[in-house]
Design a protein around this motif. Sequence first.
Motif, mmCIF file in Angstrom:
data_model
loop_
_atom_site.group_PDB
_atom_site.id
_atom_site.type_symbol
_atom_site.label_atom_id
_atom_site.label_comp_id
_atom_site.label_asym_id
_atom_site.label_seq_id
_atom_site.Cartn_x
_atom_site.Cartn_y
_atom_site.Cartn_z
ATOM 1 N N PRO A 157 3.083 4.104 8.847
ATOM 2 C CA PRO A 157 1.905 3.938 7.682
ATOM 3 C C PRO A 157 1.123 5.090 7.177
ATOM 4 O O PRO A 157 0.806 5.174 6.006
ATOM 5 C CB PRO A 157 1.124 2.924 8.669
ATOM 6 N N LEU A 158 0.934 5.946 8.090
ATOM 7 C CA LEU A 158 0.109 7.085 7.907
ATOM 8 C C LEU A 158 0.924 8.008 6.922
ATOM 9 O O LEU A 158 0.470 8.471 5.915
ATOM 10 C CB LEU A 158 -0.299 8.010 9.025
ATOM 11 N N MET A 159 2.045 8.364 7.172
ATOM 12 C CA MET A 159 3.076 8.988 6.363
ATOM 13 C C MET A 159 3.165 8.212 5.047
ATOM 14 O O MET A 159 3.076 9.030 3.826
ATOM 15 C CB MET A 159 4.548 9.231 6.800
ATOM 16 N N LEU A 160 3.453 7.004 4.678
ATOM 17 C CA LEU A 160 3.317 6.456 3.474
ATOM 18 C C LEU A 160 2.158 6.422 2.817
ATOM 19 O O LEU A 160 2.196 6.635 1.595
ATOM 20 C CB LEU A 160 3.891 4.887 3.770
ATOM 21 N N CYS A 168 0.454 -1.525 8.508
ATOM 22 C CA CYS A 168 1.082 -1.389 7.231
ATOM 23 C C CYS A 168 0.624 -2.528 6.403
ATOM 24 O O CYS A 168 0.231 -1.940 5.186
ATOM 25 C CB CYS A 168 2.662 -1.727 7.700
ATOM 26 N N HIS A 169 0.131 -3.493 6.993
ATOM 27 C CA HIS A 169 -0.403 -4.768 6.090
ATOM 28 C C HIS A 169 -1.837 -4.235 5.812
ATOM 29 O O HIS A 169 -2.303 -4.729 4.729
ATOM 30 C CB HIS A 169 -0.189 -5.861 6.683
ATOM 31 N N ILE A 170 -2.372 -3.637 6.472
ATOM 32 C CA ILE A 170 -3.872 -3.151 6.304
ATOM 33 C C ILE A 170 -4.105 -2.232 5.335
ATOM 34 O O ILE A 170 -4.619 -2.365 4.048
ATOM 35 C CB ILE A 170 -4.492 -2.725 7.757
ATOM 36 N N PHE A 171 -3.029 -1.362 5.372
ATOM 37 C CA PHE A 171 -2.946 -0.288 4.242
ATOM 38 C C PHE A 171 -2.629 -0.793 2.866
ATOM 39 O O PHE A 171 -2.697 -0.517 1.886
ATOM 40 C CB PHE A 171 -1.994 1.100 4.574
ATOM 41 N N LEU A 211 -4.415 -0.453 -0.500
ATOM 42 C CA LEU A 211 -3.523 0.337 -1.812
ATOM 43 C C LEU A 211 -3.357 -0.927 -2.712
ATOM 44 O O LEU A 211 -3.412 -0.289 -4.031
ATOM 45 C CB LEU A 211 -2.112 0.567 -1.470
ATOM 46 N N SER A 212 -2.959 -2.026 -2.546
ATOM 47 C CA SER A 212 -2.873 -2.848 -3.700
ATOM 48 C C SER A 212 -2.783 -4.351 -3.333
ATOM 49 O O SER A 212 -1.524 -4.945 -2.627
ATOM 50 C CB SER A 212 -1.523 -2.752 -4.612
ATOM 51 N N TRP A 213 -3.951 -4.993 -2.942
ATOM 52 C CA TRP A 213 -3.909 -6.260 -2.611
ATOM 53 C C TRP A 213 -3.287 -7.341 -3.311
ATOM 54 O O TRP A 213 -2.888 -8.412 -2.908
ATOM 55 C CB TRP A 213 -5.337 -6.629 -2.326
ATOM 56 N N ARG A 214 -3.163 -7.244 -4.640
ATOM 57 C CA ARG A 214 -2.378 -8.181 -5.339
ATOM 58 C C ARG A 214 -0.958 -8.192 -4.995
ATOM 59 O O ARG A 214 -0.266 -9.316 -4.822
ATOM 60 C CB ARG A 214 -2.379 -7.871 -6.878
ATOM 61 N N LEU A 215 -0.206 -7.000 -4.951
ATOM 62 C CA LEU A 215 1.118 -6.991 -4.635
ATOM 63 C C LEU A 215 1.625 -7.475 -3.231
ATOM 64 O O LEU A 215 2.414 -8.084 -3.108
ATOM 65 C CB LEU A 215 1.618 -5.447 -4.880
ATOM 66 N N THR A 216 0.563 -7.033 -2.474
ATOM 67 C CA THR A 216 0.759 -7.392 -0.793
ATOM 68 C C THR A 216 0.891 -9.079 -0.738
ATOM 69 O O THR A 216 1.510 -9.773 -0.125
ATOM 70 C CB THR A 216 -0.386 -6.806 -0.217
ATOM 71 N N ILE A 269 3.936 2.264 -2.619
ATOM 72 C CA ILE A 269 3.788 2.292 -1.137
ATOM 73 C C ILE A 269 3.338 0.995 -0.542
ATOM 74 O O ILE A 269 3.614 0.540 0.510
ATOM 75 C CB ILE A 269 2.957 3.312 -1.041
ATOM 76 N N ALA A 270 2.552 0.231 -1.289
ATOM 77 C CA ALA A 270 2.040 -1.026 -0.742
ATOM 78 C C ALA A 270 3.121 -1.900 -0.853
ATOM 79 O O ALA A 270 3.370 -2.677 0.372
ATOM 80 C CB ALA A 270 0.982 -1.690 -1.805
ATOM 81 N N GLY A 271 4.112 -2.192 -1.416
ATOM 82 C CA GLY A 271 5.147 -2.978 -1.480
ATOM 83 C C GLY A 271 6.223 -2.380 -0.370
ATOM 84 O O GLY A 271 6.816 -3.114 0.508
ATOM 85 N N PHE A 272 6.472 -1.205 -0.197
ATOM 86 C CA PHE A 272 7.239 -0.373 0.822
ATOM 87 C C PHE A 272 6.601 -0.818 2.049
ATOM 88 O O PHE A 272 7.409 -1.021 3.078
ATOM 89 C CB PHE A 272 7.365 1.080 0.646
ATOM 90 N N ASN A 273 5.382 -0.734 2.293
ATOM 91 C CA ASN A 273 4.599 -0.900 3.384
ATOM 92 C C ASN A 273 4.832 -2.435 4.025
ATOM 93 O O ASN A 273 4.961 -2.717 5.212
ATOM 94 C CB ASN A 273 3.318 -0.737 3.439
ATOM 95 N N VAL A 274 4.889 -3.199 3.018
ATOM 96 C CA VAL A 274 4.944 -4.721 3.359
ATOM 97 C C VAL A 274 6.420 -4.737 4.140
ATOM 98 O O VAL A 274 6.600 -5.731 5.234
ATOM 99 C CB VAL A 274 4.964 -5.672 2.110
ATOM 100 N N LEU A 275 7.563 -4.500 3.468
ATOM 101 C CA LEU A 275 8.783 -4.187 4.050
ATOM 102 C C LEU A 275 8.894 -3.438 5.324
ATOM 103 O O LEU A 275 9.563 -4.161 6.168
ATOM 104 C CB LEU A 275 9.905 -3.562 2.950
#
Length: 592
Positions: free
Chosen positions: A34-37, A157-160, A164-169, A286-292
């Motif tokens: 999460p930090l790196m992303l 990851c989900h918090i970040f 970053l983008s609550w809509r995409l999350t 990165i928001a989408g990548f974090n979800v995955l």
Amino acid sequence: MGGKDNIFGYADGFDKLLMFLGTLGSIGDGLQNPLMLYILSDVINAYGSSSSSSLSTRDVDKYALELFCAAIGVGFCAFVEGICWTRTAERQTSKMKMEYLKSVLRQEVSFFDTQEAGSSTTYKVVSLISSDANAIQVALSQKIPDCMAYMSTFFICHIFSFVLSWRLTLAAMPLSVMFIVPALVFGKIMMDLIMKMIESYGVSGGIAEQAISSIRTVYSYVGEHQTLFRFSRSLEKTMEFGIKQGFAKGLMLGSFGVIYISWGFQGLVGTYLISQKGEQGGHVFIAGFNVLVGGLSVLSALPNLTAITEATAAVSRLFEMIDRVPSIDSEDKKGKALSYVRGEVEFKDIYFNYPSRPDTPILQGFNLTIPAGKRVGLVGSSGSGKSTTIALLERFYDPIEGEILLDGYKIRRLQLKWLRSQLGLVNQEPVLFATSIKENILFGKEGASMDSVVSAAKAANAHDFIVKLPDGYETQAGQFGIQLSGGQKQRIAIARALLRDPKILLLDEATSALDAQSERVVQEAIDQASKGRTTIIIAHRLSTIRTADIITVIQAGRVIESGSHNKLMQMNGGQGGEYSRMVELQLASNAK
């Protein structure tokens, strides 16, 4: 012990501190992705907003420093995680192993008499101390902290992502559920199958253990093929579970294809958010990548959950033994310890059946008085109950009815360890341990001096042959004393019994398996060892108890004749009785 039956059952205050620090370390370790992303989202934004399509040196230094600081922080957390969980795992499993073995060693003998189908008690005990205890240690030192780190990754990851983008999350999370839920379902099926496979392997392990521990019998009867056939048959069930497990694993891996659907959907939604809602491309990506990554971290935790489930099952088996209260507790401190022992033993109206054969009566109204300091021989046909009397006197078992008295005191009311310390037992097949002769003799009395060992060996007529061995008393006996002859093993066993200076010496067929020369040497040792002690001798060879003060004939669990050799031979007006008949039969057999 009740209430401790969980995987953290033996955690003390220091262990709890280690686990707390280790948990913090696991959470920090889970921050790695999460930090790196999160930092890379700013890098992507900076790169996308740069007119020259390249980052300035200042930006590169800034983000490199942030990644470096994140690496140091995560690395420190991983170090704390590893050292704390590994240390507490070693401490807790060591306590569990000690408590488990301590509980096993305090069980009554009847616990070891029973064998489950295909799996001996010995195999179960060794398995729990080795493989199952190791599974618990691995779960504590690796699987639990790894699982915590993955869960930390999932939540952070989900918090970040929301930051970053609550809509995409919100748009991407339902698709994450679509590949997480099937994986969890099939993962649960796999865990259930793994537990069944472990039970099945227990049966196979029991067959292998029995064959290997009795390898000479297997070889002598050419039983290798039969053993392999039984082992193969037991593995068929395991193979069936393995096939089902592979099918479930295939379905679980196949469900991961939803990831590609999720990627495509995120690309569609992300394009809309960037072009229509003005969101930054780096944050959306990165928001989408974090979800995955968060969803995949849950899947990565599944193998760890499987190992934790196995460890939990192992803990249940382990604590089942630790919590077991034996009917005859060798650790029970209650009871009387006599200040002086004369050595008179009395069996009063004893009725007894072995727990493993409750429908087969062994002793039926057995009565016998053994005067202090006398040598008493017990004779009778096989199965008449001779050896059972010794087992009851040692309190390996308790009679169903009746009482056994030592100097007028009921042995049930005497402290068990003290009682056994007054008895010296030598069996027909003495067991020597895979260590030196000295250590085998010292097993009779912990902490005895070397002078006492030598004195006991001399009293047992064993010293002369021991000093002629290459390493003397340091000579290795081999497993079960395989390096020594039958007569040598018997004399070492007698020395071991004499080392504790017992008031009562118990000899159960101590010479029946020996040749004539060895029997003569061992018999001399027995005659010397029995001086001044109450001695109970069980023998098939009647010549060994001919000089006993009292000879008792046992038949069908009752005493039918008792007296000296001459008295028994002259019973019924010189015609003799059962003992006389046994002597005549044995003389006739020897004459042939």
